[in-house]
Enzyme design. Structure first.
Site, mmCIF file in Angstrom:
data_model
loop_
_atom_site.group_PDB
_atom_site.id
_atom_site.type_symbol
_atom_site.label_atom_id
_atom_site.label_comp_id
_atom_site.label_asym_id
_atom_site.label_seq_id
_atom_site.Cartn_x
_atom_site.Cartn_y
_atom_site.Cartn_z
ATOM 1 N N CYS A 104 37.171 36.258 32.248
ATOM 2 C CA CYS A 104 36.453 35.570 33.317
ATOM 3 C C CYS A 104 37.301 34.440 33.901
ATOM 4 C CB CYS A 104 35.134 35.011 32.777
ATOM 5 S SG CYS A 104 34.154 34.175 34.041
ATOM 6 N N ASN A 207 41.867 48.368 34.129
ATOM 7 C CA ASN A 207 40.845 47.858 35.044
ATOM 8 C C ASN A 207 41.539 47.216 36.241
ATOM 9 O OD1 ASN A 207 38.721 44.959 35.070
ATOM 10 N ND2 ASN A 207 38.263 46.899 36.025
#
Length: 373
Positions: A104, A207
């Protein structure tokens, strides 16, 4: 490709829905799971909120009766609190899979040393992963890690962090191939995924910039990764998981729904949300998805705006009925970015965070009791 395993589960196709705050709730996961197989992870929740039984967080980790495995992503900075959270998950059978968030880039997280800031503190990072793995292992719950390349190009950590995670027993590592400073800008560095794959013995998932199923196949071919993690690419396009299932099975078909078929999916999404919450809160929660579903379709601004302000299923049904169902899928949108895009930016860190990589002190006030941000 070798078969991707998650503990006792076979992951086929080797696809994971990335946790997204305010998005990957039980209703959205149900919608996506109807389209294809894989692992569908709930919104990120904080370890302290789990450990302290925060009511909001306990509602966020609700799973549908047929969800199997139940995948939960934890964010935490303190190894002891991480262990307490995982102990509760084990004791109360709250999940079948735990993913740890070290990716994050949000300032309110990194300025307290969390998310993508943690791998720089290699010993603290290792202690957090080990705490989760050691607590979950007796129950047979696999622990995985999701991370970014590093804080910025001058502070890359992904290979070292991957090796640490492997050493302490993580089942796999997923790499979002951007730094925290890049946020969601530019193009993901798939070469980094290949580098990590070469460095590790455990599976590596890639990703970043998977907008179509063929992007996933290309990522696997170019990097050798063992699976893919899909985030923004499925926003307003849950049928991407049907495409991914077909692609990994070697089938050529791809879903390109006309506007009428999209309207049916939109209604089903709102219905799932209403069943999981209440009708009012479900339809309100659905509002954020309207623009993503209608992206590229010739729908007037007034109708779009009305849908994004709907507050009941009856109102939403009336508005969906005004769409021209024969309008074909806008092929010009294929391969285009979806969701948030932004510019690179400064990564906010605790004072002196970069000074000592082996310091294991947890920053004061690092643990956040609110989940999903």
């Amino acid at each position: 490709m070798t078969e991707l395993r998650l503990g006792r589960y076979t992951v086929d196709p080797p696809v994971v829905l990335a946790p997204m705050a305010g998005i990957t709730n039980v209703g959205f996961r149900q919608l996506c799971r109807e389209q294809g197989g894989g692992i569908y992870v709930c919104e990120m929740v904080t370890t302290i909120a789990i450990a302290h039984r925060n009511p909001k967080t306990d509602r966020m980790i609700a799973f549908a009766p047929d969800e199997n495995p139940r995948s939960l992503q934890l964010f935490g900075v303190d190894p002891e609190i991480t262990a307490k959270a995982v102990r509760r998950i084990v004791d109360e059978n709250l999940a079948d899979h735990i993913d740890l968030n070290f990716g994050c880039p949000v300032p309110k997280v990194t300025r307290k040393g969390g998310g993508s800031a943690i791998p720089w503190k290699r010993k603290l990072f290792g202690a957090i992963v080990a705490a989760a793995v050691d607590t979950a292992k007796p129950a047979g719950i696999p622990v995985t890690v999701k991370m970014r390349k590093g804080i910025d190009d001058d502070h890359l950590t992904y290979v070292e962090a991957g090796l640490i995670a492997q050493e302490v027993g993580a089942t796999w590592v997923a790499l979002h191939a951007r730094t925290a400073a890049e946020r969601y800008s530019g193009t993901a560095d798939w070469d980094a995924i290949g580098t990590l794959k070469q460095a590790l013995d455990i599976p590596v998932l890639g990703n970043g910039d998977i907008w179509e199923a063929d992007d996933a196949l290309r990522m696997v071919a170019e990097t050798g990764c063992d699976g893919v993690v899909v985030g923004r690419g499925c926003l307003g396009r849950p049928w991407l998981f049907a495409d991914l299932e077909a692609a990994f099975a070697g089938r050529p078909e791809r879903v390109m729904p006309n506007l009428g078929q999209v309207a049916v999916i939109m209604r089903r999404h709102a219905e799932f949300l209403s069943l999981a919450m209440t009708e009012k809160f479900g339809v309100v929660d659905f509002r954020k998805h309207v623009a993503w579903y209608l992206k590229g379709f010739p729908v007037g601004s007034e109708l779009r705006r009305s849908m994004a302000m709907a507050s009941s299923m009856m109102e939403l049904d009336d508005l969906l009925g005004k769409l021209d169902g024969e309008v074909p899928f806008p092929v010009s949108e294929l391969g285009q970015p979806r969701g948030r895009t932004n510019s690179p930016g400064k990564v906010f860190l605790p004072a002196g965070w970069l000074d000592d990589r082996d310091d294991m002190c947890v920053p004061e006030g690092a643990e956040m009791d609110d989940s999903g941000g």
